[in-house]
Each structure stands twice: as C-alpha cells, then as structure tokens.
Write a protein that holds these residues in place. Structure first.
Motif: not given
Length: 355
Positions: A241-254
């Motif tokens: 399984v290959f994955k590509a994720k996009l995350e944003y930072k909010s209150g110190g958490s991704w």
C-alpha cells in the motif's frame, strides 16, 4: 454505509448458474439475499445465514478479485448484502474497537466479504478475524468459542495467524536500512515535507509519504513454481500500500487537510519476500505506479481529507514455513510530485525515490 445499486444491474428469479455461465452475473442472482451467486467448475459461492460460503479457495479468490477490479460489483454486493457485512459499518460513529481494527488491517475488498462478526466460510472451515489474530476452525466447532473474548480462546483447538499491517519492509540493497515508511518514518526521515501554504489559504502544511503492507492468510495450496512438490503450504495475500497524505497543523497537532491537491506518481519497483535477501522469492518485478511511459505527466486529483492510496495485491505460497517472520525486500526508483491546487509553485514537493 448504503451504496446505491447501479441501474444497469437487473435481478431475475431464482436459478443456479451452470458451469458454462459467466461467473457472478448480477442479473441472474436470486431476488432474495439467500442463494448461490456462482456455481462453476472452480467452485460455488453462496450466501446463507448472513455469511458468504466458498466451496473452494479458487472460488474465493475469483470472487475477491472481481470485487477488486469492478466497482459496479462492489456496489451490487454492498446494496444486496451490506446489512450483514462489514462494509455496512463503514462510517458508523459507534464502530466497535474490534470492527475498527479489522477494517484497518484487511485489504480493501474484505469489507465486502466479511460478515458482521468478521467471518466467512471456506470449504469446511470457519475463518474469523479478531483483534489479535485470524482464526481458522472446523465449521461445526465455530460456536464452541467466544470470539469476543480472545484472551480465553484455547489456541490448541484451532489455528491462529497474525494478520494485517506490518512494517517489516527494508531496502534489498541494504538489509540494515529500514525504509522511510509508516511507523518508521520518524526515525529515518525523508518521507515528510513541511512547508507554509500561501494560497488560496495560508498555514502550516505537511506532506507525508508512506508504504505499508498487509498479510492475510487465504488457505493452503501447492507451490505453483515447483509442480513436482506435492506438499501443501500456507497461501497468503500480500498487499503493498502506497499512501500520500496532506496534513495541517492545529494547536500543536497534525490533522488531515482538505485542500484540493494532485499527486503525480512515477515509480518502478521490484519486491521479494523471504527470511533473507539471498533466500527470498520474487513477488513482483518491475511493477509501475503511474503511467506506463518512463516519465509521469498525469496528475491524480485528490479532494477532501481522503489520502491518495495505491494498492498492489499479490499472492504468495509460503514454502519457508515462516511467512510472518520473513521480510519484504524492496528495490525501486522514481518520483512522487505533490501539489496543492492554486498554491505557490515553490511549495511543490517532488520527492525522489531510491529504494
């Protein structure tokens, strides 16, 4: 989750399919939820008592492969049998820990196969998935066990197999180098890229690339590469399984980000599996993720908080007798291009792959 049945799928009266008829022909399946889906020379697929029954491993694999390849068939199965299957629980806010674990550790077609107890019947065996293991027991003994109390299951009375995600993937060129994947990425780096998005909105973002693997025991089979060997070995479905994720930072958490984006993969890889690189069997050679040409120019659109995911399914006969102790050895090269739609081009991340 209720999936709408495609309008092109008709349903006729009760009948069995002959050995010469096309397998799993939706418009020839009984109106009721009970009955035979397919009866061919490969075996019979039947749904009864809220559970799929497969008379042979070949019949199971044909059904599983059809679910993988045909979206219309997945819709049909979910619409007709979903209330009895795990696919009907996807998205349930009250999903149990057991169901959540099973759904996160089986290949994508299995929610359309497993009943609400995480089980199906193969030949004369009851195959059931739990929090700890995949269990196989004679069908006439299945009610002798409390499947929700795994700690007290007497494992001498059945067979138990580890299943699901594993991080035993390493570079074949350097047996001491774990890939920058999954749970290991924080130790090796290289699979994450942090940046500040500028347009159409601003904020801290992070791309995360992962490679994961799933192991599911299918049953027993002879080694197809050694026709003179009459022994039976455990046969496994192996999913890369290959994955590509996009995350944003909010209150110190991704957290998962919902920006519209594109992923452009261009990767060529080979895969072997065994107790060591010198004593491993080839699973895949020169497999490509992306277009068949040498340079990828076709971006894949991704919307919402869904991750880009690409699965490759293989089967493997474990002649080593220690499948879960063996390692995946991966070689490959290429690139993955990550881009948020409308963002500054300077934030495009083109990650070079060298396994």
């Amino acid at each position: 989750m209720k999936l709408k049945l495609f309008a092109t799928l008709g349903i006729c009266g009760m009948m069995l399919l002959s050995c010469n008829d096309e397998k799993f022909t939706e418009d020839r399946i009984a109106e009721g939820t009970e009955g035979v889906l397919s009866k061919t020379q490969s075996g019979t697929v039947e749904f009864k008592d809220g559970t799929f029954h497969f008379s042979t491993l070949t019949a199971f694999e044909e059904f599983s492969n059809k679910l993988l390849k045909e979206e219309a068939f997945r819709h049909f199965v979910a619409d007709k049998y979903g209330k009895d299957l795990l696919v009907g629980k996807i998205g349930d806010p009250n999903l149990s820990e057991k169901h959540r674990h099973i759904l996160g550790n089986v290949p994508s077609q299995y929610p359309f196969i497993l009943n609400n107890s995480g089980a199906y019947v193969l030949e004369d065996k009851y195959v059931v998935f739990g929090l700890q293991s995949q269990y196989v027991v004679d069908i006439n003994k299945k009610d002798q066990f409390d499947w929700n109390n795994e700690e007290n299951i007497d494992r001498s009375q059945l067979k138990a197999f580890r299943y699901g995600r594993r991080t035993g993937i390493i570079k074949a060129s350097n047996v001491n180098a774990r890939l920058d994947i999954g749970l290991n990425q924080k130790h090796t780096g290289g699979a994450q890229h942090e940046f500040t998005q500028q347009t159409p909105v601003s904020g801290a973002r992070k791309w995360v690339d992962e490679i994961d693997a799933l192991d599911i025991r299918l049953g027993t089979a002879r080694d197809p590469s050694r026709p003179w060997d009459l022994n039976f070995y455990d046969k496994w479905e192996c999913v890369l399984v290959f994955k590509a994720k996009l995350e944003y930072k909010s209150g110190g958490s991704w957290l998962p980000a919902g920006n519209n984006r594109t992923i452009t993969p261009d990767i060529l890889y080979s895969l072997t599996l065994g107790p060591s690189p010198t004593n491993a069997r080839t699973v895949a050679t020169n497999e490509r993720i992306g277009p068949v040409c040498c340079v990828s120019t076709t971006p894949v659109p991704v919307t919402g908080t869904t991750d880009w995911q690409f699965e490759k399914h293989y089967t493997y006969v474990d002649t080593f007798g220690q499948h879960v102790g063996s390692m995946w050895y991966l070689t490959g090269s290429g690139t993955i291009k990550h881009e948020i739609v409308g963002d500054n081009p300077s934030n495009i991340w083109i990650r070079s792959i060298a396994w």
